[in-house]
Design a protein around this motif. Structure first.
Motif, PDB file in Angstrom:
ATOM      1  N   THR A  88       0.837  -1.191   0.000  1.00 11.29           N
ATOM      2  CA  THR A  88       0.000   0.000   0.000  1.00 11.29           C
ATOM      3  C   THR A  88       0.878   1.249   0.000  1.00 11.29           C
ATOM      4  O   THR A  88       2.105   1.181   0.196  1.00 11.29           O
TER       5      THR A  88
ATOM      6  N   LYS B 166       2.657   1.425   3.288  1.00  8.15           N
ATOM      7  CA  LYS B 166       3.715   0.418   3.423  1.00  8.15           C
ATOM      8  C   LYS B 166       4.912   0.753   2.536  1.00  8.15           C
ATOM      9  O   LYS B 166       6.059   0.439   2.876  1.00  8.15           O
TER      10      LYS B 166
ATOM     11  N   GLU C  66       4.913   3.808  11.501  1.00  4.53           N
ATOM     12  CA  GLU C  66       3.619   4.102  10.879  1.00  4.53           C
ATOM     13  C   GLU C  66       3.251   5.574  11.034  1.00  4.53           C
ATOM     14  O   GLU C  66       2.816   6.220  10.077  1.00  4.53           O
TER      15      GLU C  66
ATOM     16  N   HIS D 229      -4.039   3.323   2.588  1.00  2.00           N
ATOM     17  CA  HIS D 229      -4.111   1.859   2.492  1.00  2.00           C
ATOM     18  C   HIS D 229      -4.475   1.384   1.085  1.00  2.00           C
ATOM     19  O   HIS D 229      -4.875   0.230   0.902  1.00  2.00           O
ATOM     20  N   ARG D 230      -4.293   2.261   0.113  1.00  2.00           N
ATOM     21  CA  ARG D 230      -4.542   1.857  -1.275  1.00  2.00           C
ATOM     22  C   ARG D 230      -3.267   1.315  -1.905  1.00  2.00           C
ATOM     23  O   ARG D 230      -2.169   1.799  -1.643  1.00  2.00           O
TER      24      ARG D 230
END
Length: 272
Positions: free
Chosen positions: A96, A99, A118, A135-136
């Motif tokens: 993502t 990430k 994070e 979170h895409r």
């Protein structure tokens, strides 16, 4: 006399032909310096070696001769002290947006907790307007959003220097302008040192403290260094109202159109 934060001396790059003999240098005898916190753009026609110079500064390529000194140390190989944003986003497609940024942050600070990584990563994605897209996956992001992730990832490792290789070249004008504004805001807030390749004269005037003009290759050189004297609080919508703007712009365009191919370097000084 104090040395600049980044010092480039006598840089040249040539590639061998089929027999292994060196060909005419793409560029040669390149000298310039960048002060800490300075935003420098480099402009020149295709083939003059701009990207090769950036790759040498990044430690991803080696010059045939010359030296690059950053913060008192010679650049040899890649380092997290230099963040790079390429023309393509270079994101890991299975991670993502969050990430992808965390991947770089974790490399920079391996002892940080998961929560620290994070929070730090999310902060920089929010700075480039992607709070809603943490979170895409890259496949779910537009081209402009992907470039935002790449910029956030580069800033998040807090490098001593940021290297940008035409990061907005493939974007539409509206998206490009929005990300230019975001980049300018972050750079001004962080005092980041930046070296950026661009073909866009107006982009260079908007962003840069000074602009390096390269003559045409082969045997390209830094022909001129143009100081941008417009006040630093520039905005795309109002920049053209400054009486200095058109003089600077006309000078840059005249070089690219009429003088870059006729540039004759000054002879090297005789040794004392």
């Amino acid at each position: 006399m104090s040395q600049p934060f980044l010092k480039i001396e006598g840089l040249s790059r040539h590639y061998p032909d089929a027999s292994g003999k060196p060909q005419t240098p793409v560029f040669e005898n390149v000298h310039f310096g960048i002060e800490r916190g300075e935003f420098v753009c480099i402009i020149g026609h295709s083939g003059c070696g701009k990207t090769t110079i950036l790759n040498v500064l990044a430690g991803l390529d080696e010059a045939s001769s010359g030296v690059v000194i950053m913060d008192g140390r010679e650049v040899r190989g890649p380092s997290l002290d230099r963040g790079v944003v390429f023309q393509s986003h270079a994101l890991l497609p299975w991670l993502t947006a969050l990430k992808n940024v965390e991947f770089g942050v974790r490399s920079r600070w391996p002892d940080w907790s998961r929560e620290q990584v994070e929070q730090h990563s999310a902060k920089y994605l929010e700075m480039v307007g992607l709070k809603h897209a943490l979170h895409r996956l890259p496949s779910e992001l537009s081209g402009g959003m992907k470039q935002r992730v790449g910029i956030a990832r580069a800033f998040a490792i807090q490098p001593k220097m940021l290297l940008l290789d035409e990061p907005f070249g493939a974007l539409d004008a509206l998206t490009r302008g929005t990300i230019q504004d975001e980049l300018l805001s972050i750079v001004q807030a962080t005092g980041q040192t930046v070296f950026m390749i661009t073909h866009d004269v107006d982009e260079a005037i908007l962003l840069a403290d000074k602009i390096l003009l390269m003559s045409n290759g082969p045997q390209a050189r830094i022909a001129e260094i143009v100081e941008i004297t417009l006040p630093r609080n520039r905005a795309r919508a109002t920049m053209h109202h400054d009486p200095q703007y058109y003089g600077i712009r006309n000078h840059l365009v005249d070089f690219l159109v009429n003088r870059s191919h006729d540039y004759v370097p000054l002879p090297e000084p005789e040794p004392v």
